[in-house]
Write a protein that holds these residues in place. Sequence first.
Motif, PDB file in Angstrom:
ATOM      1  N   ARG A   1      57.629  40.569  25.283  1.00  0.00           N
ATOM      2  CA  ARG A   1      56.238  40.244  25.622  1.00  0.00           C
ATOM      3  C   ARG A   1      55.337  41.468  25.474  1.00  0.00           C
ATOM      4  NH1 ARG A   1      55.215  38.405  31.813  1.00  0.00           N
ATOM      5  NH2 ARG A   1      53.052  39.041  32.135  1.00  0.00           N
TER       6      ARG A   1
ATOM      7  N   LYS B   1      58.275  44.614  35.441  1.00  0.00           N
ATOM      8  CA  LYS B   1      57.934  45.663  34.470  1.00  0.00           C
ATOM      9  C   LYS B   1      58.521  46.990  34.909  1.00  0.00           C
ATOM     10  CE  LYS B   1      53.559  43.664  32.949  1.00  0.00           C
ATOM     11  NZ  LYS B   1      52.107  43.770  33.125  1.00  0.00           N
TER      12      LYS B   1
ATOM     13  N   GLY C   1      42.790  38.162  34.370  1.00  0.00           N
ATOM     14  CA  GLY C   1      44.011  37.997  35.166  1.00  0.00           C
ATOM     15  C   GLY C   1      44.932  39.181  34.930  1.00  0.00           C
TER      16      GLY C   1
ATOM     17  N   ASP D   1      40.289  40.185  37.720  1.00  0.00           N
ATOM     18  CA  ASP D   1      41.287  39.400  38.461  1.00  0.00           C
ATOM     19  C   ASP D   1      40.629  38.965  39.761  1.00  0.00           C
ATOM     20  OD1 ASP D   1      43.828  38.500  39.798  1.00  0.00           O
ATOM     21  OD2 ASP D   1      44.778  39.553  38.128  1.00  0.00           O
TER      22      ASP D   1
HETATM   23  C1  LIG Z   1      51.614  36.409  36.473  1.00  0.00           C
HETATM   24  S1  LIG Z   1      50.283  37.452  36.948  1.00  0.00           S
HETATM   25  C2  LIG Z   1      50.101  38.372  35.440  1.00  0.00           C
HETATM   26  C3  LIG Z   1      49.385  39.675  35.613  1.00  0.00           C
HETATM   27  C4  LIG Z   1      49.206  40.465  34.311  1.00  0.00           C
HETATM   28  N1  LIG Z   1      48.426  39.714  33.354  1.00  0.00           N
HETATM   29  C5  LIG Z   1      50.549  40.823  33.717  1.00  0.00           C
HETATM   30  O1  LIG Z   1      50.879  40.336  32.642  1.00  0.00           O
HETATM   31  O2  LIG Z   1      51.263  41.590  34.351  1.00  0.00           O
HETATM   32  C6  LIG Z   1      48.907  36.336  36.902  1.00  0.00           C
HETATM   33  C7  LIG Z   1      47.589  36.991  37.262  1.00  0.00           C
HETATM   34  O3  LIG Z   1      46.513  36.089  37.003  1.00  0.00           O
HETATM   35  C8  LIG Z   1      45.586  36.182  38.048  1.00  0.00           C
HETATM   36  N2  LIG Z   1      44.806  34.934  38.121  1.00  0.00           N
HETATM   37  C9  LIG Z   1      45.299  33.669  38.119  1.00  0.00           C
HETATM   38  N3  LIG Z   1      44.283  32.776  38.270  1.00  0.00           N
HETATM   39  C10 LIG Z   1      43.132  33.504  38.354  1.00  0.00           C
HETATM   40  C11 LIG Z   1      41.751  33.160  38.514  1.00  0.00           C
HETATM   41  N4  LIG Z   1      41.369  31.892  38.667  1.00  0.00           N
HETATM   42  N5  LIG Z   1      40.855  34.157  38.570  1.00  0.00           N
HETATM   43  C12 LIG Z   1      41.237  35.459  38.452  1.00  0.00           C
HETATM   44  N6  LIG Z   1      42.522  35.851  38.289  1.00  0.00           N
HETATM   45  C13 LIG Z   1      43.463  34.882  38.241  1.00  0.00           C
HETATM   46  C14 LIG Z   1      46.471  36.397  39.282  1.00  0.00           C
HETATM   47  O4  LIG Z   1      45.757  36.914  40.371  1.00  0.00           O
HETATM   48  C15 LIG Z   1      47.518  37.363  38.744  1.00  0.00           C
HETATM   49  O5  LIG Z   1      47.140  38.710  38.874  1.00  0.00           O
END
Ligand SMILES: C[S@@+](CC[C@H](N)C(=O)[O-])C[C@H]1O[C@@H](n2cnc3c(N)ncnc32)[C@H](O)[C@@H]1O
Length: 321
Positions: free
Chosen positions: A56, A21, A81, A105
Amino acid sequence: MDSIVGDEAIIATNDNASECKRCAVQIGYWQDKYINHFVRHAERKPPEINRGYYARIKGVERLIRQFLQKCGNNAQIISIGAGFDTLYWRMKDEGLEFGNFVEMDFPTVTSRKCHLIKKSKVLLEKLHTEDGEVRFSSTDLHGSGYHLVGGDLRSLPEVRSKLGAGGECGLDPSLPTLFLAECVLVYVDAASTGRLLDWISSTFSSVFFVNYEQLNIGDKFGEVMQRNLRSRGCSLAGIEACLSKEGQEQRFTSHGWEGSKCWDMIEVYNSLPQSDMKRVEALEFLDERELLLQLFQHYCISIAWREAPESRFELSSIDIH
Ligand SMILES: C[S@@+](CC[C@H](N)C(=O)[O-])C[C@H]1O[C@@H](n2cnc3c(N)ncnc32)[C@H](O)[C@@H]1O
């Protein structure tokens, strides 16, 4: 692979997303005064990656705007997340009105985000409460209309205690609520996502979901994407729903949601305003248009709704029909 190693790799996907980003913002794809408070450096990414992030960000933003137009300024937004996303600050700058904004998160991610917010005047000044105080714990933050909480989406008791009625975020399940997940559910096993979606659809009386993630992941190109992610140690526990548009939609409709609609990113990209697309396409020379189209075919935005006063969302327009 044990789940700690798996979770660390999943957590690291946030760093990658934030760097991408920042890179796209630096080149001028969209404006974000805040991303550099979360990411210090970003190497230049290939043009098709930047273009993908643009589609996106813009696609998601347009759906959120429609939701706010339809549901009024006491509506709630819950980003699960959320990583280091800056949506809250960008929406504030645009003067968009909403009632409450909550991000969740893993605690490892929210504690880093809390720390970065705490040391940035620019980020903090948008969170002020009436008495001027923003409450911090090591993993959670509570401001006026913005809350950041740590929790594992796979644990329904944690989700309930943080996002349910009576919790510190001040969420009210009787108000219109939008859930947002960007590249998150693909990392969560189907049983946990099912429980989460059941809970959301049975708890919030008028609710929308906006989900961005992988699509058509079972074909040759998708298999390469899977291999890349797995080689970083990420388990793709939610991959089943990413095989087709029907899979994306059924994930919701089989868990209490009235309806769902999935668009691939070619459809999303083509729905964006032509004038802005011209500007964006002039930013960088794209050598491999074919590669961009393949990427777009392998990502999607899905929406789902339940008991919503107006459930028709249009991709091509932010007007209410
Ligand atoms: C690819 S990153 C995307 C971050 C944000 N949504 C973005 O679009 O920039 C995936 C995020 O999902 C969170 N995540 C994945 N599984 C999770 C869970 N079981 N509980 C909490 N957060 C989760 C990860 O920690 C991470 O910050």
